[in-house]
Design a protein around this motif. Structure first.
Motif, short mmCIF file in Angstrom:
data_model
loop_
_atom_site.label_atom_id
_atom_site.label_comp_id
_atom_site.label_asym_id
_atom_site.label_seq_id
_atom_site.Cartn_x
_atom_site.Cartn_y
_atom_site.Cartn_z
N ARG A 28 7.31 6.31 -4.35
CA ARG A 28 7.79 4.94 -4.44
C ARG A 28 6.65 3.94 -4.37
O ARG A 28 6.79 2.80 -4.81
N ALA A 29 5.49 4.35 -3.84
CA ALA A 29 4.33 3.45 -3.80
C ALA A 29 3.91 3.09 -5.22
O ALA A 29 3.41 1.99 -5.46
N ASP A 43 5.98 2.65 -7.75
CA ASP A 43 6.92 1.61 -8.17
C ASP A 43 6.50 0.24 -7.65
O ASP A 43 6.58 -0.76 -8.35
N VAL A 44 6.05 0.21 -6.39
CA VAL A 44 5.61 -1.06 -5.80
C VAL A 44 4.38 -1.58 -6.53
O VAL A 44 4.30 -2.78 -6.87
N GLN A 45 3.41 -0.73 -6.79
CA GLN A 45 2.20 -1.18 -7.48
C GLN A 45 2.51 -1.64 -8.90
O GLN A 45 1.92 -2.61 -9.38
N SER A 66 5.28 -2.97 -9.91
CA SER A 66 5.91 -4.28 -9.77
C SER A 66 4.85 -5.38 -9.58
O SER A 66 4.92 -6.45 -10.18
N ARG A 67 3.84 -5.09 -8.76
CA ARG A 67 2.75 -6.05 -8.56
C ARG A 67 1.94 -6.26 -9.83
O ARG A 67 1.55 -7.39 -10.17
N GLU A 108 -4.57 -1.06 -7.86
CA GLU A 108 -3.93 -1.66 -9.03
C GLU A 108 -4.78 -1.48 -10.28
O GLU A 108 -4.26 -1.18 -11.36
#
Length: 243
Positions: free
Chosen positions: A205-206, A208-210, A212-213, A171
């Motif tokens: 897509r990983a 996108d997840v990061q 979002s976090r 992150e």
């Protein structure tokens, strides 16, 4: 691979150049000439289109025609250089000394009288980017944006009250990529490579997840800090300063 001195890049992407001229043939010639030498080039037919590009993307240098319908290049140069914007190279059929002096006094880094060769324009762009790099302060270890502070050496993020916010290594790396390239649209693929390295086997897509976090940890539920650009990627919205 293009060298840093050839493009004026910071080691991650080639320098971005914006050609602003109401003459389509000149725009095409300069865009092709600069693109052939490794620059990322966009064009605009007037200052309204120029403003749209500058709002959307980070531009390193603008080739700006003086005589255009609507707002002229002198007024536009004064506007975009006032707040530390990109380097500006004026292009004009007005080659008198007084005209060149006016252009330089309002913030242009160089002034080229028309007609000029594509080789001369490319050489001037290189000189403008080189001067801009030399004038930039040495790299410092803190980035600040929207009340947040990133300590690049300690890999720490602090909010406006000085409270440490916990980020994973991934992150923090992703946030650093964004904060060092504000106001620039970055694709998922490029973010993945820049934040994790070219040998990462993670899929896009990983990212996108990061993101979002990150938005949650930055207390941003929407696009006010990291904006989603449909079908293109993401853009870091707030201005960033080094401290």
């Amino acid at each position: 691979m293009m060298s840093q001195s050839n493009t004026g890049a910071t080691g991650d992407q080639p320098a971005a150049i914006l050609v602003v001229d109401d003459d389509r043939e000149i725009r095409t010639l300069l865009t092709q000439s600069l693109g052939a030498r490794g620059y990322r080039v966009q064009s605009a037919a007037n200052t309204r289109e120029m403003d749209a590009v500058l709002e959307r993307d980070r531009i390193d240098a603008v080739l700006l025609d003086v005589m255009m319908p609507g707002e002229d290049g002198i007024s536009a140069c004064r506007r975009i250089t006032r707040d530390g914007g990109p380097a500006v190279i004026m292009l004009s059929a007005l080659g008198e000394e007084r005209d060149r002096i006016v252009g330089l006094e309002i913030g242009a880094s160089h002034y080229l009288p028309k007609p000029c060769s594509a080789r001369e324009v490319v050489a001037t762009v290189r000189a403008a980017l080189r001067s801009r790099q030399q004038a930039e302060p040495v790299d410092r270890s803190r980035l600040t944006f929207d009340g947040w502070t990133m300590d690049l050496l300690a890999h720490e993020l602090f909010d406006a009250q000085g409270v440490l916010v916990g980020l994973t290594d991934g992150e923090f790396a992703l946030l650093r990529v964004f904060a060092e390239r504000p106001r620039r649209v970055l694709s998922r693929e490029w973010l993945l490579e820049a934040a994790r390295g070219p040998n990462s086997d993670a899929f896009d897509r990983a990212i996108d997840v990061q993101i979002s976090r990150l938005r949650r940890k930055l207390r941003s539920g929407g696009d006010d800090i990291i904006r989603t650009i449909r079908n293109e990627g993401y853009l870091f919205v707030p201005p960033v300063t080094r401290a």
